[in-house]
Write a protein that holds these residues in place. Structure first.
Motif, PDB file in Angstrom:
ATOM      1  N   LEU A 410      -4.256  18.146  42.209  1.00 52.29           N
ATOM      2  CA  LEU A 410      -5.318  18.501  41.247  1.00 52.29           C
ATOM      3  C   LEU A 410      -5.832  16.971  40.818  1.00 52.29           C
ATOM      4  CD1 LEU A 410      -7.122  20.657  39.814  1.00 52.29           C
ATOM      5  CD2 LEU A 410      -5.174  20.899  38.294  1.00 52.29           C
ATOM      6  N   LEU A 411      -5.019  16.146  40.261  1.00 46.65           N
ATOM      7  CA  LEU A 411      -5.381  15.208  39.612  1.00 46.65           C
ATOM      8  C   LEU A 411      -6.300  14.246  40.791  1.00 46.65           C
ATOM      9  CD1 LEU A 411      -2.258  14.021  37.690  1.00 46.65           C
ATOM     10  CD2 LEU A 411      -4.453  14.837  36.802  1.00 46.65           C
ATOM     11  N   GLU A 412      -5.882  14.195  41.707  1.00 43.68           N
ATOM     12  CA  GLU A 412      -6.635  13.328  42.812  1.00 43.68           C
ATOM     13  C   GLU A 412      -8.074  14.070  43.003  1.00 43.68           C
ATOM     14  OE1 GLU A 412      -6.364  13.052  47.514  1.00 43.68           O
ATOM     15  OE2 GLU A 412      -4.304  12.580  46.596  1.00 43.68           O
ATOM     16  N   GLN A 413      -8.062  15.191  43.064  1.00 40.92           N
ATOM     17  CA  GLN A 413      -9.405  15.980  43.407  1.00 40.92           C
ATOM     18  C   GLN A 413     -10.240  15.914  42.328  1.00 40.92           C
ATOM     19  OE1 GLN A 413     -10.010  19.777  45.618  1.00 40.92           O
ATOM     20  NE2 GLN A 413      -8.122  19.424  46.700  1.00 40.92           N
ATOM     21  N   THR A 414      -9.806  15.940  41.148  1.00 41.73           N
ATOM     22  CA  THR A 414     -10.653  15.803  39.906  1.00 41.73           C
ATOM     23  C   THR A 414     -11.287  14.338  39.603  1.00 41.73           C
ATOM     24  OG1 THR A 414      -8.573  15.702  38.352  1.00 41.73           O
ATOM     25  CG2 THR A 414      -9.716  17.541  38.635  1.00 41.73           C
ATOM     26  N   ALA A 415     -10.276  13.520  40.105  1.00 42.99           N
ATOM     27  CA  ALA A 415     -10.524  11.927  39.855  1.00 42.99           C
ATOM     28  C   ALA A 415     -11.900  11.683  40.929  1.00 42.99           C
ATOM     29  CB  ALA A 415      -9.545  11.206  39.909  1.00 42.99           C
ATOM     30  N   ARG A 423      -8.553  23.365  36.444  1.00 42.86           N
ATOM     31  CA  ARG A 423      -8.018  23.487  34.731  1.00 42.86           C
ATOM     32  C   ARG A 423      -7.437  22.291  34.438  1.00 42.86           C
ATOM     33  NH1 ARG A 423      -2.715  21.248  33.541  1.00 42.86           N
ATOM     34  NH2 ARG A 423      -2.453  21.882  31.484  1.00 42.86           N
ATOM     35  N   GLY A 424      -7.530  21.855  33.180  1.00 43.42           N
ATOM     36  CA  GLY A 424      -7.154  20.565  32.780  1.00 43.42           C
ATOM     37  C   GLY A 424      -6.519  20.529  31.272  1.00 43.42           C
ATOM     38  N   SER A 425      -6.156  19.754  30.803  1.00 43.28           N
ATOM     39  CA  SER A 425      -5.777  19.728  29.125  1.00 43.28           C
ATOM     40  C   SER A 425      -6.055  18.026  29.241  1.00 43.28           C
ATOM     41  CB  SER A 425      -4.119  19.855  29.348  1.00 43.28           C
ATOM     42  OG  SER A 425      -3.402  19.031  29.932  1.00 43.28           O
ATOM     43  N   TRP A 426      -6.231  18.001  27.635  1.00 38.56           N
ATOM     44  CA  TRP A 426      -6.128  16.600  27.089  1.00 38.56           C
ATOM     45  C   TRP A 426      -5.525  16.423  25.754  1.00 38.56           C
ATOM     46  CZ3 TRP A 426      -8.199  12.656  29.672  1.00 38.56           C
ATOM     47  CH2 TRP A 426      -8.404  11.283  28.910  1.00 38.56           C
ATOM     48  N   ILE A 427      -4.325  15.626  26.287  1.00 36.13           N
ATOM     49  CA  ILE A 427      -3.552  15.409  25.024  1.00 36.13           C
ATOM     50  C   ILE A 427      -4.083  13.924  24.258  1.00 36.13           C
ATOM     51  CG2 ILE A 427      -1.092  14.625  24.287  1.00 36.13           C
ATOM     52  CD1 ILE A 427      -0.258  16.365  26.953  1.00 36.13           C
ATOM     53  N   ALA A 428      -4.101  14.093  22.896  1.00 38.50           N
ATOM     54  CA  ALA A 428      -4.530  12.620  22.329  1.00 38.50           C
ATOM     55  C   ALA A 428      -3.670  11.523  22.472  1.00 38.50           C
ATOM     56  CB  ALA A 428      -4.695  13.005  20.696  1.00 38.50           C
ATOM     57  N   SER A 438     -14.785  10.990  24.305  1.00 39.38           N
ATOM     58  CA  SER A 438     -14.811  10.047  25.151  1.00 39.38           C
ATOM     59  C   SER A 438     -14.884  10.698  26.458  1.00 39.38           C
ATOM     60  CB  SER A 438     -13.913   8.895  25.057  1.00 39.38           C
ATOM     61  OG  SER A 438     -12.530   9.100  25.130  1.00 39.38           O
ATOM     62  N   VAL A 439     -14.208  11.627  26.706  1.00 38.39           N
ATOM     63  CA  VAL A 439     -13.843  12.366  27.978  1.00 38.39           C
ATOM     64  C   VAL A 439     -15.368  12.936  28.527  1.00 38.39           C
ATOM     65  CG1 VAL A 439     -13.195  14.406  29.095  1.00 38.39           C
ATOM     66  CG2 VAL A 439     -11.532  13.235  27.103  1.00 38.39           C
ATOM     67  N   PHE A 440     -16.505  12.990  27.626  1.00 38.28           N
ATOM     68  CA  PHE A 440     -17.538  13.226  28.065  1.00 38.28           C
ATOM     69  C   PHE A 440     -18.899  12.344  27.787  1.00 38.28           C
ATOM     70  CE2 PHE A 440     -14.946  16.911  26.827  1.00 38.28           C
ATOM     71  CZ  PHE A 440     -15.168  17.724  28.116  1.00 38.28           C
ATOM     72  N   TYR A 441     -18.460  10.881  27.762  1.00 40.80           N
ATOM     73  CA  TYR A 441     -19.305   9.974  27.469  1.00 40.80           C
ATOM     74  C   TYR A 441     -19.709   9.531  29.103  1.00 40.80           C
ATOM     75  CZ  TYR A 441     -21.221   5.476  26.334  1.00 40.80           C
ATOM     76  OH  TYR A 441     -21.928   4.227  26.032  1.00 40.80           O
ATOM     77  N   SER A 442     -20.908   9.520  29.394  1.00 43.65           N
ATOM     78  CA  SER A 442     -21.725   9.342  30.800  1.00 43.65           C
ATOM     79  C   SER A 442     -20.930   7.923  31.324  1.00 43.65           C
ATOM     80  CB  SER A 442     -22.775   9.542  30.944  1.00 43.65           C
ATOM     81  OG  SER A 442     -23.515   8.583  30.294  1.00 43.65           O
ATOM     82  N   ARG A 443     -20.776   6.947  30.584  1.00 42.69           N
ATOM     83  CA  ARG A 443     -20.440   5.472  30.958  1.00 42.69           C
ATOM     84  C   ARG A 443     -19.197   5.602  31.656  1.00 42.69           C
ATOM     85  NH1 ARG A 443     -24.194   1.401  27.746  1.00 42.69           N
ATOM     86  NH2 ARG A 443     -25.982   2.387  28.120  1.00 42.69           N
ATOM     87  N   ASN A 444     -18.327   6.735  31.162  1.00 41.65           N
ATOM     88  CA  ASN A 444     -16.969   6.594  31.538  1.00 41.65           C
ATOM     89  C   ASN A 444     -16.567   7.016  32.874  1.00 41.65           C
ATOM     90  OD1 ASN A 444     -15.809   5.125  29.158  1.00 41.65           O
ATOM     91  ND2 ASN A 444     -15.640   7.243  28.072  1.00 41.65           N
ATOM     92  N   PRO A 445     -15.921   6.556  33.641  1.00 43.91           N
ATOM     93  CA  PRO A 445     -15.305   7.256  34.926  1.00 43.91           C
ATOM     94  C   PRO A 445     -14.789   8.346  34.774  1.00 43.91           C
ATOM     95  CG  PRO A 445     -13.995   5.208  34.557  1.00 43.91           C
ATOM     96  CD  PRO A 445     -14.839   5.380  33.323  1.00 43.91           C
ATOM     97  N   PRO A 447     -10.673   9.473  35.870  1.00 43.09           N
ATOM     98  CA  PRO A 447     -10.612   9.723  34.414  1.00 43.09           C
ATOM     99  C   PRO A 447     -11.352   8.591  33.356  1.00 43.09           C
ATOM    100  CG  PRO A 447      -8.537   8.707  34.899  1.00 43.09           C
ATOM    101  CD  PRO A 447      -9.355   8.786  36.469  1.00 43.09           C
ATOM    102  N   PRO A 448     -11.810   9.300  32.235  1.00 43.71           N
ATOM    103  CA  PRO A 448     -11.485  10.562  31.758  1.00 43.71           C
ATOM    104  C   PRO A 448     -12.461  11.684  31.874  1.00 43.71           C
ATOM    105  CG  PRO A 448     -12.243   9.244  29.866  1.00 43.71           C
ATOM    106  CD  PRO A 448     -12.101   8.287  31.019  1.00 43.71           C
ATOM    107  N   ASN A 449     -13.672  11.126  32.326  1.00 50.15           N
ATOM    108  CA  ASN A 449     -14.759  12.095  32.439  1.00 50.15           C
ATOM    109  C   ASN A 449     -15.041  12.895  33.722  1.00 50.15           C
ATOM    110  OD1 ASN A 449     -17.218  13.431  32.167  1.00 50.15           O
ATOM    111  ND2 ASN A 449     -18.562  11.432  31.951  1.00 50.15           N
ATOM    112  N   TYR A 450     -13.852  13.579  33.926  1.00 45.24           N
ATOM    113  CA  TYR A 450     -13.748  14.411  35.128  1.00 45.24           C
ATOM    114  C   TYR A 450     -14.884  15.316  35.545  1.00 45.24           C
ATOM    115  CZ  TYR A 450      -8.749  12.895  34.981  1.00 45.24           C
ATOM    116  OH  TYR A 450      -7.582  12.275  34.664  1.00 45.24           O
ATOM    117  N   THR A 451     -15.831  16.021  34.266  1.00 45.13           N
ATOM    118  CA  THR A 451     -16.780  16.790  34.694  1.00 45.13           C
ATOM    119  C   THR A 451     -17.981  15.963  35.019  1.00 45.13           C
ATOM    120  OG1 THR A 451     -17.303  16.647  32.325  1.00 45.13           O
ATOM    121  CG2 THR A 451     -15.805  18.345  32.995  1.00 45.13           C
TER     122      THR A 451
END
Length: 530
Positions: A410-415, A423-428, A438-445, A447-451
């Protein structure tokens, strides 16, 4: 091990016992990438600053700090009277005083490619590569940033930033991972891989309580490594362990009712502690419309994503499938426990099947007619939750097929942006809402911007927030960003997690915290007689 009535043998008097079912891969702070390692490292080491129960940054090795007007230079005054543990790596085995050069060494070692630390990323593009870590003298350490980044203090509280002595790293070489030397409340004694880990009280620890009594109160810590959570619970029940983190699912219904409280049979025998945990459990939706799997999916429509968010009952899910451990995520992506969390200012989704059906109709799929099935990827331990959501959505006419795969896949496919609905989770990593947004900042790859979420307004607010030193204004920006995100719905928040601890009745002043860090400095063990 199986002592009755919670009593310990005399040589274990005052020794706090817990089990680490996942093992401890390293005791080197440079590799503090998971909870089991962080818990152990927190006992042996200190950081410049730490986070208190209210998620406020407070002094630890530093007594105070100043921030330059431009927000680029942080100057830390170190505490006096802090010594590394007595150890063979020092002359005559006597621990020496901490200096600012130890801070420089520890941080440079963290980012050095030779170390290959899993935490090297924390300073990337934040701290100056040249002269970013400076010892002005023995007592003053300076951190110089490339650009303002207010959450940097939270980052400095991470276990990656624990301060290590160069002598120990050189003396033990590759074995430093199994022979830690720090300034912390407990010092390393022995580790038998797969058997046990033993710490003893650091008699020269610098911290004192409010009455001037030296910390810690415990005489030591003993960690066992039984890999079965069921065995762990049985040992706890027999008094051989002082505390357990969470509980094996096979015992959950026996111990807890659906409201998440102890059943009457357990009252007085164990103590239940629940506390908000900085972890958001969610379903992610790939939103890169240039990706072929998004182009041909109904999830490319915002109203379909919103309908999914309205289309299942989070409260019922938590009650029946989670024994009410966790808070239904009816606000934003930022979890309960952080200062910017506000369920009034950031309005999320509650179960509203009527609204969901209306959105389906507006999107051109009345009653779900014409919708192609969507595959939801999850991991085995969350299969029941995924199936519940799929059934609820099916009733609305949204066909969801659950596929259970291993976590690594799952981690491989989302990356690789191959998972459309997952399904995902984000622990601080550190206690600041920026870490979630930062998980949704478009300049981030990923991870963390899996979506692969991209919203120009969101990005602009994110960049403004990083340049904002006023905490109140920064929180307001965080809340605006969270609201935009929830409106666009590239994510389906499920619940804001809670830590659940079971503690023996003779354990005094055990405090849970939002980072689920095992804090034992002020814990006492009351003697229990037969």
């Amino acid at each position: 091990m199986l002592e009755s009535c919670g009593r310990h043998p005399k040589d274990d008097e005052g020794v706090f016992k817990y089990n680490e079912s996942s093992g401890i891969a390293s005791l080197d702070p440079a590799f503090a990438k998971n909870q089991s390692i962080m818990w152990a490292i927190h006992q042996v080491y200190n950081t410049l600053v730490e986070v208190d129960a209210n998620l406020q940054v407070i002094p630890s090795l530093a007594s105070s700090w100043q921030i330059s007007e431009d927000g680029l230079t942080y100057s830390f005054q170190l505490k006096h009277g802090v010594f590394f543990h007595d150890d063979a790596c020092f002359p005559s085995g006597k621990g020496r005083a901490l200096t600012a050069r130890d801070i420089v060494y520890s941080f440079q070692r963290l980012v050095d490619p030779v170390t290959a630390s899993s935490g090297a990323w924390i300073f990337n593009e934040r701290v100056k590569k040249k002269d970013g870590f400076i010892a002005l003298n023995d007592s003053i350490f300076q951190l110089v940033l490339e650009k303002p980044f207010p959450p940097i203090l939270g980052i400095l509280s991470m276990q990656y930033c624990s301060i290590v002595p160069e002598e120990a790293v050189k003396y033990y070489g590759n074995n430093f991972r199994a022979h830690p030397v720090g300034t912390g409340p407990f010092r390393f004694i022995a580790m038998e891989e797969g058997q046990s880990l033993i710490f003893r009280k650091n008699e020269h620890y610098f911290e004192k309580d409010s009455l001037g009594q030296p910390l810690p109160y415990l005489s030591g810590i003993k960690v066992s490594f039984y890999d079965s959570k069921a065995t762990e619970f049985l040992l706890f029940r027999q008094g051989a362990l002082d505390f357990i983190n969470d509980i094996d699912p096979s015992f959950k219904d026996e111990v807890l009712n659906k409201s998440g409280q102890l059943r009457k049979a357990w009252h007085g025998k164990i103590v239940l502690s629940k506390h908000p945990y900085l972890n958001t459990e969610y379903l992610g939706i790939l939103s890169d419309t240039a990706n072929p799997i998004v182009k041909n999916s109904p999830l490319r429509f915002t109203k379909i994503r919103q309908a999914i968010n309205f289309g299942f009952d989070r409260r019922k899910m938590m009650l029946y499938l989670r024994n009410s451990i966790g808070i239904p995520a009816e606000s934003g992506f930022v979890p309960a426990g952080l200062p910017s969390f506000d369920s009034v200012k950031v309005r999320g989704y509650r179960y509203d099947p009527k609204r969901a059906r209306h959105l389906l109709q507006e999107a051109g799929f009345p009653g779900g007619k014409g919708l192609t099935p969507v595959k939801l990827l999850t991991i085995p331990i969350y299969a029941d939750l995924a199936s519940y959501i799929a059934r609820e959505l099916q009733e609305l006419g949204i066909p969801v097929q659950v596929e259970v795969i291993q976590k690594s896949l799952l981690l491989e496919q989302t990356a690789q942006s191959k998972a459309l609905f997952f399904r995902g989770s984000w622990i601080a990593d550190y206690p600041d809402a920026e870490n979630y947004l930062s998980v949704f900042y478009s300049r981030n790859p990923a991870p963390p911007n899996y979506t692969r979420y991209h919203n120009i307004r969101f990005d602009a607010l994110y960049e403004r927030a990083l340049a904002e030193n006023d905490i109140i204004r920064r929180i307001a920006l965080y809340q605006q960003m969270d609201s935009i995100l929830i409106g666009d719905a590239p994510v389906v928040p499920l619940w804001y997690d809670e830590v659940i601890h079971f503690v023996q009745p003779n354990v005094v002043d055990f405090q849970s915290n939002a980072q689920n860090l095992l804090e034992l400095r002020r814990v006492r063990l009351r003697t229990v007689s037969n």
